[in-house]
Scaffold this active site. Structure first.
Site, PDB file in Angstrom:
ATOM      1  N   ASP A 177       0.929  -1.103  -0.066  1.00 57.57           N
ATOM      2  CA  ASP A 177      -0.049   0.114   0.083  1.00 57.57           C
ATOM      3  C   ASP A 177       0.778   1.220  -0.096  1.00 57.57           C
ATOM      4  O   ASP A 177       0.619   2.239  -0.659  1.00 57.57           O
ATOM      5  CB  ASP A 177      -1.111   0.060   1.240  1.00 57.57           C
ATOM      6  CG  ASP A 177      -2.303   0.555   0.956  1.00 57.57           C
ATOM      7  OD1 ASP A 177      -2.731   0.357  -0.277  1.00 57.57           O
ATOM      8  OD2 ASP A 177      -2.922   0.967   1.680  1.00 57.57           O
TER       9      ASP A 177
ATOM     10  N   ASP B 156      -9.109  -1.792   2.172  1.00 57.56           N
ATOM     11  CA  ASP B 156      -8.724  -1.324   3.471  1.00 57.56           C
ATOM     12  C   ASP B 156      -9.879  -1.700   4.413  1.00 57.56           C
ATOM     13  O   ASP B 156      -9.886  -1.388   5.597  1.00 57.56           O
ATOM     14  CB  ASP B 156      -8.999   0.195   3.257  1.00 57.56           C
ATOM     15  CG  ASP B 156      -7.762   0.653   2.595  1.00 57.56           C
ATOM     16  OD1 ASP B 156      -6.707  -0.055   2.387  1.00 57.56           O
ATOM     17  OD2 ASP B 156      -7.829   1.521   1.532  1.00 57.56           O
TER      18      ASP B 156
END
Length: 382
Positions: free
Chosen positions: A234, A278
């Site tokens: 990420d 997420d």
């Protein structure tokens, strides 16, 4: 990391049951209440626009709460036979799966980036059609149990059929699911033709809940490896390149939740978004520890209660704190933030601190679920 996720868990050796009109023992009154809250939050912006960060935190945490509780082992009532039966086993990720996940995710993400640079309209048309179809199935699976009580009792509606779906595996469904799918196809049509934010969120929420419900990380170590790998993934793709943000903004598919923030703002600034990765990735880890709480309580011969869900609530609170931190830094720097940068330390840190406080660090680290596969090399060596 939303683009690296299979929306329903990916190819599976475990039959995927759409909804089947079964009564799930895990769907407690609290889960139902959170589900109603989630439904209200989804449609509320038509009437009143909450601050986007409030809506984001409430919706994401609600998806995690519902999905985690629906993943708890237990029983359900089969509407075909009327008998109580064990819930289908979860699809368990192996050590090799979790180690490959960030690499495969990176390949998929960069591949999408290149495709969108070259054939954006064509890619969105084809991928949009594919994800719309999956979204209809996922939403239908959630709607079917609520539709069941309003339908006449008929064997034609409750008889199960099986068929294979490419890239999904074996799917079981009955007449109730067919009716539910027909109803949800209307949502699919609206989404595909308008890409309306509300239909996007209906599908996104369905993907999130079903993903957390049906997948298992297998062990604490697997979860830690996956979180650590995606932590680096990420950060690199958000801070190191424009790939993640470009794909997220270009990809017209329900792989993210979008939250209205200011209807008077320019078109590109009316919404904020949170990738499903997420939600689902931390959600899988939280669900793993919730099941551990429940299994240990049952093994001790004690009734399962909210007070026994120590690791779950530690994780759940940490997840909310991680989301709040993400919003704070996003607002402060006025730029996209890799949410896993804050969610991963919150998840791993809270679990280890809880275990340390309870003197259970060794038990936590060695925790495994029954479905975890052995390392093929280790088995061969033995």
């Amino acid at each position: 990391c939303e683009s690296s996720l299979w929306p329903l868990g990916g190819p599976s050796s475990v039959a995927y049951r759409m909804g089947i009109g079964t009564k799930n023992a895990s769907a407690t009154p609290m889960v139902t209440a959170v589900g109603l809250l989630l439904l209200v939050l989804t449609f509320l912006p038509f009437v009143y626009t909450l601050p986007y960060y409030v809506n984001m935190i409430l919706q994401a945490s609600s998806v995690v709460y519902i999905g985690a509780h629906l993943s708890i082992p237990g029983t359900m009532i089969n509407v075909e036979t009327g008998q109580e039966e064990e819930k289908p086993a979860l699809e368990t990720m192996s050590r090799r799966d979790v180690m490959k996940f960030p690499i495969m995710g990176s390949c998929v993400l960069f591949g999408l980036y290149v495709i969108f640079k070259l054939y954006k309209d064509l890619a969105n048309m084809l991928l949009g059609l594919y994800f719309t179809g999956l979204g209809v199935l996922a939403l239908a699976g959630l709607v079917a149990p609520f539709l069941q009580p309003f339908l006449p009792k008929s064997k034609k509606l409750t008889t199960l059929w099986d068929f294979e779906v490419p890239m999904l595996g074996q799917v079981q469904f009955n007449g109730v699911d067919v009716l539910s799918t027909i109803l949800c196809s209307g949502v699919g049509y609206i989404y595909y033709t308008t890409h309306h934010w509300c239909t996007n969120n209906l599908f996104g929420v369905s993907f999130g809940i079903r993903g957390i419900e049906l997948l298992s990380l297998g062990s604490y170590v697997n979860g830690a490896i996956l979180l650590a790998g995606l932590f680096i993934y990420d950060i690199f793709w958000v801070f190191g390149t424009d790939v993640m943000v470009t794909v997220a903004k270009s990809f017209q598919a329900p792989i993210k939740l979008v939250f209205p923030r200011d209807w008077s703002a320019p078109v590109g600034q009316q919404f904020s978004m949170l990738g499903l990765g997420d939600i689902v990735i931390p959600g899988l880890f939280i669900a793993l520890l919730l099941r551990w709480d429940v299994v240990r309580q049952k093994a001790a011969g004690k009734a399962v209660s909210e007070s026994c869900k120590v690791y779950f609530y530690a994780q759940f609170v940490a997840y909310i704190v991680g989301l709040v931190t993400t919003v704070v830094f996003m607002t402060w720097y006025k730029t996209a933030q890799p949410a896993l940068l804050y969610l991963v330390p919150a998840a791993l840190g809270s679990s280890l601190i809880t275990a340390l406080a309870r003197g259970e660090v060794s038990e936590l680290i060695t925790m495994k679920e029954d479905g975890e596969e052995e390392d093929p090399k280790a088995v061969k060596k033995d």
